[in-house]
Design an enzyme around this catalytic site. Structure first.
Site, short mmCIF file in Angstrom:
data_model
loop_
_atom_site.label_atom_id
_atom_site.label_comp_id
_atom_site.label_asym_id
_atom_site.label_seq_id
_atom_site.Cartn_x
_atom_site.Cartn_y
_atom_site.Cartn_z
N MET A 112 -12.20 4.28 -0.08
CA MET A 112 -12.82 4.46 1.24
C MET A 112 -13.53 5.80 1.19
SD MET A 112 -9.64 2.87 3.34
CE MET A 112 -8.58 3.10 1.91
N ASP B 168 -4.80 3.55 -1.73
CA ASP B 168 -5.86 3.82 -0.74
C ASP B 168 -6.43 5.21 -0.92
OD1 ASP B 168 -6.09 1.45 0.94
OD2 ASP B 168 -4.00 1.84 1.46
N MET C 276 -9.06 7.91 0.28
CA MET C 276 -9.85 8.25 1.47
C MET C 276 -10.42 9.65 1.33
SD MET C 276 -7.36 6.86 4.46
CE MET C 276 -6.52 5.28 4.32
N SER D 234 0.85 -1.20 0.00
CA SER D 234 0.00 0.00 0.00
C SER D 234 0.87 1.24 0.00
CB SER D 234 -0.90 0.03 1.24
OG SER D 234 -1.43 1.34 1.38
N ASP E 229 -6.53 -6.65 4.22
CA ASP E 229 -6.00 -5.28 4.27
C ASP E 229 -5.96 -4.78 5.70
OD1 ASP E 229 -5.15 -2.74 3.71
OD2 ASP E 229 -6.89 -2.18 2.49
N GLY E 230 -4.73 -4.62 6.22
CA GLY E 230 -4.54 -4.01 7.53
C GLY E 230 -3.73 -4.89 8.47
N GLY E 231 -2.59 -4.38 8.89
CA GLY E 231 -1.80 -5.10 9.89
C GLY E 231 -1.17 -6.38 9.40
N HIS F 161 -1.28 -1.32 -4.29
CA HIS F 161 -2.55 -0.99 -3.62
C HIS F 161 -2.60 0.51 -3.34
CE1 HIS F 161 -6.03 -2.13 -1.08
NE2 HIS F 161 -5.60 -1.20 -0.23
N GLY G 137 -2.70 3.71 8.12
CA GLY G 137 -1.75 2.61 8.09
C GLY G 137 -1.19 2.38 9.49
N GLY G 138 -0.51 1.27 9.66
CA GLY G 138 0.22 1.03 10.90
C GLY G 138 -0.62 0.63 12.10
N HIS H 292 -8.47 1.04 -3.78
CA HIS H 292 -9.38 0.79 -2.66
C HIS H 292 -10.05 2.09 -2.29
CE1 HIS H 292 -9.57 -0.45 1.92
NE2 HIS H 292 -10.76 -0.35 1.37
N GLY I 32 -8.68 3.72 7.48
CA GLY I 32 -8.40 5.15 7.66
C GLY I 32 -6.92 5.44 7.83
N MET J 111 -11.21 -6.31 5.63
CA MET J 111 -10.42 -5.35 6.41
C MET J 111 -10.07 -5.97 7.76
SD MET J 111 -10.12 -2.73 4.42
CE MET J 111 -9.13 -1.84 5.61
C1 DX5 Z 1 -6.18 1.16 5.83
C2 DX5 Z 1 -5.77 0.94 4.39
C3 DX5 Z 1 -4.67 -0.03 4.27
C4 DX5 Z 1 -3.42 0.38 4.95
C5 DX5 Z 1 -2.67 -0.83 5.39
O1 DX5 Z 1 -7.25 2.00 5.91
O2 DX5 Z 1 -6.86 0.50 3.62
O3 DX5 Z 1 -4.41 -0.37 2.91
O4 DX5 Z 1 -2.57 1.18 4.19
O5 DX5 Z 1 -1.57 -0.40 6.11
P1 DX5 Z 1 -0.82 -1.36 7.12
O6 DX5 Z 1 -0.30 -2.50 6.34
O7 DX5 Z 1 0.26 -0.46 7.66
O8 DX5 Z 1 -1.82 -1.78 8.17
ZN ZN Z 2 -6.47 -0.42 1.55
#
Ligand code: DX5
Ligand code: ZN
Length: 230
Positions: free
Chosen positions: A72, A39, A41, A12, A176-178, A37, A148-149, A70, A146, A141
């Protein structure tokens, strides 16, 4: 092309250097990314704001693999043509983003893209039960979207249910996420094939030290492949 169920790593670019997207995209692709990927938002559906169709269009010439966008955002439908024009290969909308996700998926395919549907952690797998013939990808998800990290939320039971519901349809299951080398095997074993990772890919690297991206991608891939898909 036959449907590819092997593990695909999708970094991402939310975790990339926002002043240097072209070079960042080239660096991750040169070092093993399968998809890119993106994102999007809107500061409304999620409490953060990133970029819109003009930026995504500017990324396009740098992406040689698959541009996985993606959304959002809410609403989605007024922007579908703009993301088609921007060159998205896969366009994913959230099931929670509006009352007519069925129409949205039809419109995404109608605009010539692969259609994805994303589920927030609080939304059950059954929300997509009547959408699986309209979708090319289901995004599970594993954080509240919203940022990363964030810490991985265990959704392996949802992934297993989705895989069973999908059966032999050509539908990707994306996480997607973590995602990192610790969590990747859990979701891979449950049946996921596309692993999005932001912080775990970009951590410690830069466009001047892109081999770090390569090592990070390889660590996630090795962990996921080692788990063996169910
Ligand atoms: C979160 C995004 C993810 C995000 C993942 O809202 O949709 O794509 O960037 O980031 P990590 O891998 O750091 O959780
Ligand atoms: Zn994403």
């Amino acid at each position: 092309m036959p449907f590819d169920r092997s593990i695909k790593i999708a970094p991402s670019i939310l975790s990339a250097d926002f002043a240097n997207f072209g070079a960042e995209i080239r660096a991750i692709e040169a070092h093993g990314a399968d998809w890119v990927h993106v994102d999007v938002m809107d500061g409304h559906f999620v409490p953060n704001l990133t970029f819109g169709p003009m930026a995504v269009k500017a990324f396009r010439p740098h992406v040689k693999t698959v541009m996985d966008v993606h959304l959002m955002i809410a609403p989605v439908d007024p922007y579908i043509d703009a993301y088609a024009e921007a060159g998205a290969d896969v366009l994913t909308a959230h099931v929670e983003a509006g009352p007519h996700i069925h129409r949205t998926l039809q419109a995404i395919r109608g605009a010539g893209m692969k259609a994805g549907v994303a589920l927030n952690p609080g939304t059950p797998a059954e929300a997509v039960a009547h959408l699986l013939d309209l979708a090319d990808l289901v995004c599970v998800m594993t954080v509240n979207p919203g940022f990363g990290g964030q810490k991985f939320i265990d959704m392996t039971a949802k992934v297993r249910s989705l895989r069973a519901m999908i059966g032999d349809r050509p539908v990707h299951v994306e996480i997607d996420g973590g995602v990192d080398p610790v969590t990747a095997p859990l979701v891979a074993a449950a049946g996921a094939d596309v692993l999005v990772a932001g912080s775990a890919v970009f951590k410690g690297g830069s466009v001047d030290a892109p081999e770090v991206y390569g090592r990070n991608i390889q660590a996630i891939r090795a962990a996921a492949d080692g788990a063996g898909a169910a």
